[in-house]
Design an enzyme around this catalytic site. Sequence first.
Site, PDB file in Angstrom:
ATOM      1  N   ASP A 264      -6.392  -7.234   3.842  1.00 32.00           N
ATOM      2  CA  ASP A 264      -7.688  -6.591   3.379  1.00 32.00           C
ATOM      3  C   ASP A 264      -8.379  -7.665   2.556  1.00 32.00           C
ATOM      4  O   ASP A 264      -9.738  -7.666   2.851  1.00 32.00           O
ATOM      5  CB  ASP A 264      -6.837  -5.603   2.171  1.00 32.00           C
ATOM      6  CG  ASP A 264      -8.172  -4.772   1.417  1.00 32.00           C
ATOM      7  OD1 ASP A 264      -8.969  -4.521   2.000  1.00 32.00           O
ATOM      8  OD2 ASP A 264      -8.118  -4.880   0.089  1.00 32.00           O
TER       9      ASP A 264
ATOM     10  N   ASP B 192     -12.439  -9.240   3.953  1.00 34.61           N
ATOM     11  CA  ASP B 192     -13.702  -9.056   3.172  1.00 34.61           C
ATOM     12  C   ASP B 192     -14.302 -10.626   3.131  1.00 34.61           C
ATOM     13  O   ASP B 192     -15.490 -10.725   3.153  1.00 34.61           O
ATOM     14  CB  ASP B 192     -13.526  -8.750   1.743  1.00 34.61           C
ATOM     15  CG  ASP B 192     -13.685  -7.037   1.604  1.00 34.61           C
ATOM     16  OD1 ASP B 192     -13.547  -6.218   2.583  1.00 34.61           O
ATOM     17  OD2 ASP B 192     -14.023  -6.690   0.515  1.00 34.61           O
TER      18      ASP B 192
ATOM     19  N   TYR C  80       0.890  -1.327   0.102  1.00 34.22           N
ATOM     20  CA  TYR C  80      -0.018  -0.062  -0.165  1.00 34.22           C
ATOM     21  C   TYR C  80       0.720   1.106  -0.073  1.00 34.22           C
ATOM     22  O   TYR C  80       0.499   2.257  -0.439  1.00 34.22           O
ATOM     23  CB  TYR C  80      -0.968  -0.005   1.255  1.00 34.22           C
ATOM     24  CG  TYR C  80      -2.045  -0.803   1.019  1.00 34.22           C
ATOM     25  CD1 TYR C  80      -2.409  -2.050   0.864  1.00 34.22           C
ATOM     26  CD2 TYR C  80      -3.208   0.028   1.112  1.00 34.22           C
ATOM     27  CE1 TYR C  80      -3.317  -2.831   0.761  1.00 34.22           C
ATOM     28  CE2 TYR C  80      -4.464  -0.566   0.964  1.00 34.22           C
ATOM     29  CZ  TYR C  80      -4.708  -2.003   0.695  1.00 34.22           C
ATOM     30  OH  TYR C  80      -5.945  -2.400   0.788  1.00 34.22           O
TER      31      TYR C  80
ATOM     32  N   LYS D 119       3.217 -15.329   2.013  1.00 39.52           N
ATOM     33  CA  LYS D 119       3.355 -16.301   0.789  1.00 39.52           C
ATOM     34  C   LYS D 119       4.931 -16.364   0.716  1.00 39.52           C
ATOM     35  O   LYS D 119       5.659 -15.964  -0.335  1.00 39.52           O
ATOM     36  CB  LYS D 119       2.821 -15.577  -0.236  1.00 39.52           C
ATOM     37  CG  LYS D 119       1.194 -15.784  -0.680  1.00 39.52           C
ATOM     38  CD  LYS D 119       0.910 -17.150  -1.306  1.00 39.52           C
ATOM     39  CE  LYS D 119       1.308 -17.120  -2.541  1.00 39.52           C
ATOM     40  NZ  LYS D 119       0.792 -18.439  -3.118  1.00 39.52           N
TER      41      LYS D 119
ATOM     42  N   ASP E 279      -2.885 -18.090   0.476  1.00 37.26           N
ATOM     43  CA  ASP E 279      -4.027 -18.691  -0.500  1.00 37.26           C
ATOM     44  C   ASP E 279      -4.762 -19.913   0.243  1.00 37.26           C
ATOM     45  O   ASP E 279      -6.035 -19.948   0.415  1.00 37.26           O
ATOM     46  CB  ASP E 279      -3.356 -18.950  -1.882  1.00 37.26           C
ATOM     47  CG  ASP E 279      -2.371 -19.876  -1.591  1.00 37.26           C
ATOM     48  OD1 ASP E 279      -1.674 -20.066  -0.483  1.00 37.26           O
ATOM     49  OD2 ASP E 279      -1.868 -20.498  -2.614  1.00 37.26           O
TER      50      ASP E 279
HETATM   51  C1  IPM Z   1     -10.191  -1.332   3.591  1.00 38.73           C
HETATM   52  C2  IPM Z   1     -10.606  -0.769   2.298  1.00 38.73           C
HETATM   53  C3  IPM Z   1      -9.360   0.167   2.000  1.00 38.73           C
HETATM   54  C4  IPM Z   1      -8.353  -0.853   1.897  1.00 38.73           C
HETATM   55  C5  IPM Z   1      -9.750   0.788   0.655  1.00 38.73           C
HETATM   56  C6  IPM Z   1     -11.070   1.789   0.626  1.00 38.73           C
HETATM   57  C7  IPM Z   1      -8.444   1.768   0.492  1.00 38.73           C
HETATM   58  O1  IPM Z   1     -10.741  -1.916   1.272  1.00 38.73           O
HETATM   59  O2  IPM Z   1     -10.410  -0.732   4.621  1.00 38.73           O
HETATM   60  O3  IPM Z   1     -10.279  -2.804   3.633  1.00 38.73           O
HETATM   61  O4  IPM Z   1      -7.990  -1.235   0.679  1.00 38.73           O
HETATM   62  O5  IPM Z   1      -7.536  -0.692   2.607  1.00 38.73           O
HETATM   63 MG    MG Z   2     -10.950  -3.777   1.977  1.00 40.12          MG
END
Ligand code: IPM
Ligand code: MG
Length: 372
Positions: free
Chosen positions: A251, A255, A143, A194, A227
């Site tokens: 990240d 999700d 990042y 990884k 993975d």
């Molecule tokens: C998160 C989001 C952010 C990230 C984006 C909005 C920059 O996906 O907080 O998980 O990738 O960190």
């Molecule tokens: Mg995210």
Amino acid sequence: MSGTHSILFVPGDGIGPEVMEEVRRVIDWFARKRNLHVEIEDALIGGACYDAHEVAILDETVEKAKRADVVLLGAVGGPKWRDVPFEQRPEAALLKLRKELDLFANLRPAICFAPMADASSLKRELVEGLDILIVRELTGGIYFGTPRGIEDLGNGEKSAVNTQRYDSREIRRIAQVAFLLARTRRSLVTSVEKRNVMETGILWHEEVTRTHEREYSDVQLEHLLADACAMELVRRPKRFDVILADNLFGDMLSDEAAMLTGSLGMLPSASLGEMDKDGRRAAMYEPVHGSAPDIAGESVANPIASVLGFAMALRYSFNRNEDAALLEQAVNDTLEDGVRTADIWQEGCEKVSTSGMGENIVSRLESNAAAS
Ligand code: IPM
Ligand code: MG
């Protein structure tokens, strides 16, 4: 319990302002009924700030965030700002706050509330009682690594580069957070990388192992390739306790973990800095979900992730564990009552708006307090 807590309120874009209104409602209740003293200041961030000032965040907002006890963020981004300069895209504001406040430790709990087990895309028995904590490194890795950029090769072709870089200290300090939190839970840390492909993975594995041996050998540690972790998360999610990951893997895995719990609309996150000698640390709380521009302004968004973010603030920044538990219980009971926003609605439940959900949570706080 005394003292005034300063809060910087940055609702942002899309559904951010709607869900944050409900957080305000909840804060009001704690101020009236639980003697919580807060001072709230508002600021623009993301696209909303770009529209007013042509930058994604003002320097003075970054300074205010540094001074505040906590930052409560809604969400940033949306198609409206697709064509703004890359450095001023709404997400840049979020990344800037994380970096400038050195919020290196991102805690993302994925908890499946019992009344929600049927809303998950996995079978009830796989997710019922799920309680995972993802500890994501938030200020390093790909990042922020340099060199980065897109280069014009001059022949109609381009070349793009990003850099994944981690140093020992960055890995050690996030590993420590994971081990310390694991001690308060089921005492298992799964560290992912990884190392079969990336040097940063080799160093990650090495430093986590060393930190474990030195200070945390009472906690169980296992290593998993990222993975394989993604696969195990949908195969046997309850085997996990704390998952420790770098910025990018964290990240993605968060999700995925969020979806196990029924809806992305349910998950809060805490981003914390290092503790200073007075026990104070910079902190930002936000929902894991984004700005959901497709439903913005319709009052259908689920405010639970933001409300639970405030519960995390009560716990990690205000030292009010009891109040945090009260709020989490009220959310659970509201769901138990069959009150649902559209994203988690099921046959037989009552469908409510964003503010309807906030009102129900506050009534639950009220009736639970009266009963105790
Ligand atoms: C998160 C989001 C952010 C990230 C984006 C909005 C920059 O996906 O907080 O998980 O990738 O960190
Ligand atoms: Mg995210």
